[in-house]
Design an enzyme around this catalytic site. Structure first.
Site, PDB file in Angstrom:
ATOM      1  N   ASP A  34      56.826  70.438  20.730  1.00 13.57           N
ATOM      2  CA  ASP A  34      55.825  69.939  19.790  1.00 13.57           C
ATOM      3  C   ASP A  34      54.659  69.291  20.516  1.00 13.57           C
ATOM      4  OD1 ASP A  34      56.965  70.692  17.480  1.00 13.57           O
ATOM      5  OD2 ASP A  34      57.904  68.768  17.030  1.00 13.57           O
ATOM      6  N   LYS A  56      52.149  70.883  16.420  1.00 11.89           N
ATOM      7  CA  LYS A  56      51.610  70.690  15.086  1.00 11.89           C
ATOM      8  C   LYS A  56      50.547  69.631  15.153  1.00 11.89           C
ATOM      9  CE  LYS A  56      55.985  71.548  12.911  1.00 11.89           C
ATOM     10  NZ  LYS A  56      57.103  70.766  12.450  1.00 11.89           N
ATOM     11  N   MET A 171      53.263  58.575  10.539  1.00 14.49           N
ATOM     12  CA  MET A 171      52.321  59.571   9.987  1.00 14.49           C
ATOM     13  C   MET A 171      51.448  58.960   8.890  1.00 14.49           C
ATOM     14  SD  MET A 171      54.982  62.738   9.649  1.00 14.49           S
ATOM     15  CE  MET A 171      56.244  61.820   8.799  1.00 14.49           C
TER      16      MET A 171
HETATM   17  N1  SAH Z   1      60.523  62.151  15.380  1.00 17.49           N
HETATM   18  C1  SAH Z   1      59.468  61.253  15.704  1.00 17.49           C
HETATM   19  C2  SAH Z   1      58.507  61.082  14.551  1.00 17.49           C
HETATM   20  C3  SAH Z   1      57.782  62.340  14.186  1.00 17.49           C
HETATM   21  S1  SAH Z   1      56.608  62.085  12.952  1.00 17.49           S
HETATM   22  C4  SAH Z   1      60.048  59.925  16.177  1.00 17.49           C
HETATM   23  O1  SAH Z   1      61.238  59.687  16.027  1.00 17.49           O
HETATM   24  O2  SAH Z   1      59.294  59.132  16.742  1.00 17.49           O
HETATM   25  C5  SAH Z   1      55.168  61.822  13.910  1.00 17.49           C
HETATM   26  C6  SAH Z   1      54.745  60.387  13.801  1.00 17.49           C
HETATM   27  O3  SAH Z   1      55.454  59.578  14.712  1.00 17.49           O
HETATM   28  C7  SAH Z   1      53.291  60.136  14.127  1.00 17.49           C
HETATM   29  O4  SAH Z   1      52.437  60.431  13.050  1.00 17.49           O
HETATM   30  C8  SAH Z   1      53.315  58.670  14.413  1.00 17.49           C
HETATM   31  O5  SAH Z   1      53.368  57.921  13.233  1.00 17.49           O
HETATM   32  C9  SAH Z   1      54.648  58.506  15.112  1.00 17.49           C
HETATM   33  N2  SAH Z   1      54.516  58.541  16.588  1.00 17.49           N
HETATM   34  C10 SAH Z   1      55.119  59.391  17.425  1.00 17.49           C
HETATM   35  N3  SAH Z   1      54.813  59.088  18.700  1.00 17.49           N
HETATM   36  C11 SAH Z   1      54.008  58.006  18.650  1.00 17.49           C
HETATM   37  C12 SAH Z   1      53.362  57.212  19.640  1.00 17.49           C
HETATM   38  N4  SAH Z   1      53.491  57.465  20.948  1.00 17.49           N
HETATM   39  N5  SAH Z   1      52.601  56.174  19.231  1.00 17.49           N
HETATM   40  C13 SAH Z   1      52.455  55.896  17.935  1.00 17.49           C
HETATM   41  N6  SAH Z   1      53.041  56.621  16.962  1.00 17.49           N
HETATM   42  C14 SAH Z   1      53.822  57.646  17.310  1.00 17.49           C
END
Ligand code: SAH
Length: 494
Positions: A34, A56, A171
């Site tokens: 991803d 995505k 998100m």
């Molecule tokens: N599976 C992932 C989440 C996927 S949804 C997890 O467990 O972290 C994607 C969302 O994750 C983004 O829109 C944001 O809100 C958050 N996200 C992922 N990586 C991030 C980062 N390094 N800093 C801030 N938000 C993050």
């Protein structure tokens, strides 16, 4: 039928992946990844693994989920080990559940490798514990991106607003106005503290803190964007006392070599308080045909000379793929151009006989001068490397063959990221070979001009020459042409 591993890659910091994730990634034949997955983590995959970007970008899904599901099944039929790599944890808003179900329905074996979710780790890197004995006794992870095919909100804002615990929205940055408005409307106090943390756990982490009342304005003014988590609750106050990771004011250093070759350097620089930006400009592509030809003639050679860590990496892969038994190397003398190459050889249980103290090909040729006469030497290198060394060894009377085990090609995958970094500004850029520099110029196009405002370090004279030839200046060159030399010079130079 192979197996699919649904793997969490953690929130961004490449050190925040699990040992199991690292292990399966290293043996994967295909990696389906991803957008949020850090490049340094991707580079753990073995040379020759098929890397499939199904990235995505919010708002425009480049590969539809159904297609990703089908792709996983198809790759499992084709390969033994397939890694489906996702940011954070695969089951926290990662659609890992859907993928697992599809695999089960199609009889494909799978394993889940949980990861550190951004919902907890990103606040932690901003100095915010999601629970705290005195401030919050629960944490609620909520999607801020509701499915657009539903006309009614799936979120019960009344219930959310009534919770005493910490709310973490993922998100949610695009919808922040809606989220804040709904919470306030449903009774959450306007002065409730809110933190928005963007690109958490990476060198680019930025945090904006406000209250339900003013956070939207502050986010707009700061210009921060995706990916970001929104943390709402009193725990945000803790940040004033235990914030620790913010990168403001740190010097920014660009590294252009492959991260797996720079691990030691990256670590030292980070420990010294620098913000390290890793942009590998060179990618290697193995030339297995060259290995095959070499392996057929292996018996003829007295000496094998490794010109880089990459030669070792490709040889290791090729030996495995061609079931080339290590006993065939018996009796050969082995030379390595530098300490890093020697170390890479040690990792595959080969102790180099010849390693020059001064890590240059000239020094290596000198060391071999007395013994190489009349001997057959294979120099394992890239298609464009090793020329100088080969010439010198021939002058000393050796019969030298070049074995071009890999091509160096520009790594266009980092283009957008690189340009973004150049625009943001850098204090120092380090180049460790002519290709790291030349490819940067090629990849960055017109933006390469921004490099003119950056101090440039070349690892040694050959790299320096290449930079000067392109009309750029070289500000620094270490006395020792290796990692230690670079670190010593940076420490001295500040
Ligand atoms: N599976 C992932 C989440 C996927 S949804 C997890 O467990 O972290 C994607 C969302 O994750 C983004 O829109 C944001 O809100 C958050 N996200 C992922 N990586 C991030 C980062 N390094 N800093 C801030 N938000 C993050």
């Amino acid at each position: 039928m192979g197996k699919v591993f649904l793997v969490g890659a953690g929130p961004g910091d490449p050190e925040l992946i699990t040992k199991k994730a690292e292990r399966v990634l290293k043996k994967a034949d295909a990696v389906v990844y991803d957008r949020l997955v850090n490049r340094e983590i991707l580079s753990l995959a073995k040379v020759g693994a098929e890397m499939i970007d199904v990235g995505k970008i919010p708002g425009c899904h480049s590969v539809p989920q159904e297609e990703i599901n089908r792709l996983l099944v198809q790759k499992a039929r084709q390969y033994e080990v397939v890694v489906r790599l996702k940011g954070g944890d695969p089951f926290v808003f990662g659609r890992g559940g859907e993928e697992a179900l599809f695999l089960r329905q199609h009889g494909v074996p799978f394993e889940i490798v949980p990861g550190i979710t951004s919902a907890v780790a990103v606040p932690a890197y901003a100095g915010i514990p999601v629970t705290h004995r005195d401030l919050s006794s629960s944490v609620h992870i909520v999607t801020g991106h509701e499915r657009c095919d539903r006309d009614k909100s799936v979120l019960d804002f009344k219930a959310l607003a009534g919770l005493e615990g910490t709310l973490v929205f993922l998100m949610g940055i695009k919808n922040i106005e809606h989220i804040v408005k709904e919470l306030a409307k449903n009774g959450k106090k306007e002065e409730t503290p809110v933190a928005v943390i963007s690109r958490g756990t990476t060198p680019h982490q930025t945090t904006v803190v406000g209250t339900l009342k003013d956070i939207c304005r502050k986010v707009k003014e700061s210009g921060i964007g995706n990916p970001a988590v929104i943390v709402i609750g009193d725990v945000v106050y803790m940040r004033d006392q235990i914030g620790w990771h913010e990168t403001d004011g740190k010097k920014r250093i660009l590294l252009t070599r492959a991260p797996e070759q720079s691990a030691e350097l990256i670590e030292s620089l980070r420990d010294c308080g620098y913000q390290v930006i890793s942009c590998p400009t060179v990618k290697i592509e193995p030339v297995y045909g060259a290995f095959e030809a070499f392996s057929r003639r292996i018996e003829e050679y007295d000496y094998l000379v490794f010109s880089s860590v990459n030669s070792v990496k490709v040889l290791d892969e090729a030996m495995f793929l061609w079931r080339f038994d290590v006993r065939k190397l018996k009796g050969k003398k082995i030379a390595a151009v530098g300490a890093a190459t020697a170390k890479a050889l040690e990792k595959i249980h080969i102790c180099a006989d010849i390693v020059p103290g001064d890590f240059t090909s000239d020094a290596l040729a000198e060391m071999m001068a007395a013994e190489v006469k009349g001997k057959r030497v294979a120099v394992l290198t890239s298609d464009i490397g090793g020329e100088k060394l080969i010439e010198k060894l021939r002058q000393h009377g050796g019969y030298v063959d070049k074995v071009p085990l890999y091509h160096n090609v520009p790594n266009y995958e980092i283009k957008d990221y690189l340009i973004e970094q150049l625009i943001r500004g850098l204090d120092l850029a380090i180049f460790t070979s002519p290709s790291t520099f030349n490819y940067l110029i090629e990849i960055a196009g017109d933006s390469a001009n921004l490099l003119r405002d950056v101090r440039i370090m070349a690892i040694g004279p050959v790299t320096s020459q290449a930079i000067l030839e392109k009309g750029y200046k070289v500000d620094l060159m270490p006395q020792r042409h290796d990692t230690e030399g670079i670190i010593a010079l940076i420490k001295r130079d500040g």
